[in-house]
Each structure stands twice: as C-alpha cells, then as structure tokens.
Design a protein around this motif. Sequence first.
Motif, PDB file in Angstrom:
ATOM      1  N   SER A  92       0.835  -1.194   0.000  1.00  0.00           N
ATOM      2  CA  SER A  92       0.000   0.000   0.000  1.00  0.00           C
ATOM      3  C   SER A  92       0.874   1.250   0.000  1.00  0.00           C
ATOM      4  O   SER A  92       2.090   1.191   0.207  1.00  0.00           O
ATOM      5  CB  SER A  92      -0.906   0.001   1.244  1.00  0.00           C
ATOM      6  OG  SER A  92      -0.094   0.109   2.416  1.00  0.00           O
ATOM      7  N   LYS A  94       0.784   3.479   2.163  1.00  0.00           N
ATOM      8  CA  LYS A  94       1.289   3.647   3.539  1.00  0.00           C
ATOM      9  C   LYS A  94       2.562   2.841   3.754  1.00  0.00           C
ATOM     10  O   LYS A  94       3.521   3.299   4.390  1.00  0.00           O
ATOM     11  CB  LYS A  94       0.215   3.227   4.531  1.00  0.00           C
ATOM     12  CG  LYS A  94       0.591   3.471   5.972  1.00  0.00           C
ATOM     13  CD  LYS A  94      -0.561   3.108   6.893  1.00  0.00           C
ATOM     14  CE  LYS A  94      -0.184   3.371   8.342  1.00  0.00           C
ATOM     15  NZ  LYS A  94      -1.296   3.011   9.270  1.00  0.00           N
ATOM     16  N   ASP A  95       2.548   1.602   3.169  1.00  0.00           N
ATOM     17  CA  ASP A  95       3.747   0.757   3.283  1.00  0.00           C
ATOM     18  C   ASP A  95       4.929   1.406   2.567  1.00  0.00           C
ATOM     19  O   ASP A  95       6.067   1.397   3.082  1.00  0.00           O
ATOM     20  CB  ASP A  95       3.478  -0.628   2.691  1.00  0.00           C
ATOM     21  CG  ASP A  95       2.510  -1.445   3.550  1.00  0.00           C
ATOM     22  OD1 ASP A  95       2.385  -1.117   4.755  1.00  0.00           O
ATOM     23  OD2 ASP A  95       1.912  -2.388   3.008  1.00  0.00           O
TER      24      ASP A  95
END
Length: 248
Positions: A92, A94-95
């Motif tokens: 993602s 966010k990752d």
Amino acid sequence: MKADPSVQLRLLDLQQLDTRLQQLAHARTRIPQQAELEQAQARLRSVQDAIVMAQTQVADVERDLARAEADVQQVRDRAARDQSRLDSGQGSAKDMQAFQHEIETLARRQATLEDVELEIMERAEEVRARRDAATADEPAAVAEVERLTAELAAATAEIDAQEREIATPREALLAEIDDALLALYDRLRAQSGGLGAAALRARRCGGCQLELNPVELNRIAGAPEDEVLRCEECSRILVRTPESGLPA
C-alpha cells in the motif's frame, strides 16, 4: 706458638695466593658485562612487555572493528531490503511511505556507524604500528642479551681458570703448614679483611704498613727463630725475612 722459620715463610706464600683468590672473588662481582647484561635484560623485558601490550590492544581494536563492520553491514542489508521492496511497488501507499522513511533513517544510522568504523580503523592503524615497531626492536634486544651473556660467560670462565691454577699450589702449601698455625692464620684473615700474615721488611709491617719502633725491633731480634710473632699494631702474624732490617 712455635713454627719452623721455613714454614712461616710458606705462610707468606699462602697469603699471596689467598690475596689473589680474594682479588678474583672481588673481580667476579665487578665484571662489567654483568651490569650491562642486567640492563640489556631489562630493556628486552620492556620491549617484550610492549609487544604483549600492543598485541592485546590490536586484538581488542580488531574485535571492535569487526563489530563496527558487522553493524554497518547489518544496516546496509536492512536498507537494501527496504529499497528492494520500495522498488517493487508492492504494498500500500502507507507501506511505501514507511519503507521510504525507514530507508532515510537507516541512511543516517549508516553514516553514524561508518564514522565510528572509520575512527576504529584509524585507531587500529595506530596500535598495529606500535606493535610492529616493538616487534622490530626485539631482535636487536635479544642479540644484545645473547652477546653480553656470552661475554659474561667468557669472563667468568677466565676467573674460574685462574682460581683453578691457584688451587693446586695452595693445597700443597696447606699440607706443609701446621694445623695450629693455619687455624690462627685463618682466624686473623677473617678478622683483618683477608690479610692474616705479613712480612717484616725494612722494619715495617706488611700488614698495617707501620714502621716498628726500636724497642719492638730489639724484641723481635732477640726472639727465637721458630717463635710465631704478631704485630703489636694490627695483630697479624709477622714473618721475619732476610730484608727485615733487624738490629744485629
């Protein structure tokens, strides 16, 4: 005490040999190479101690360096994994953001660890140089000890040889002198710094080097030839000789 005049003269021969033995014993304690050897041995011990200390320091700093290198490599490996994941685009947003942040943090950490590694490397270079310098000094220090050891052994052997040369004639003299006279001679030698018997020459005692007064000279001149005389000043056995200078 009585002793044949010829035996008393032999006592002077014995004293001459004993004086020489005393000189040799003194010389044994004053061989120049002895003090030089002790100094050389001290220098060698100092060099060897420096080598041991430097080797210990090298071992310590090399362990520190190995740990520092491992720490840097660990950060590099972690950063490489994060970069690989970031490059793959898997995960993602966010990752991806977390990977990017961790990569930046790891870069700062790597820079810090590399500074530590560089400081340790510089320290390792210094202690290795000290170890190499101390190690380079050892052969010369060992050679100096070996040289002086050989010279001391040669000087000692020369003294041993001279003592052996004296031993045989001394034993022969001991067999010619009465036990009682020998006992007195040995006792006086112990009390008088090694000189137990002295010749009377030119009216002077060979022990204390003092000239005898006329009264004492007359007493000696009138004493029986086999009487064992003593110097009034130093108490040593006083042996009459043809050069005594006694009054007729």
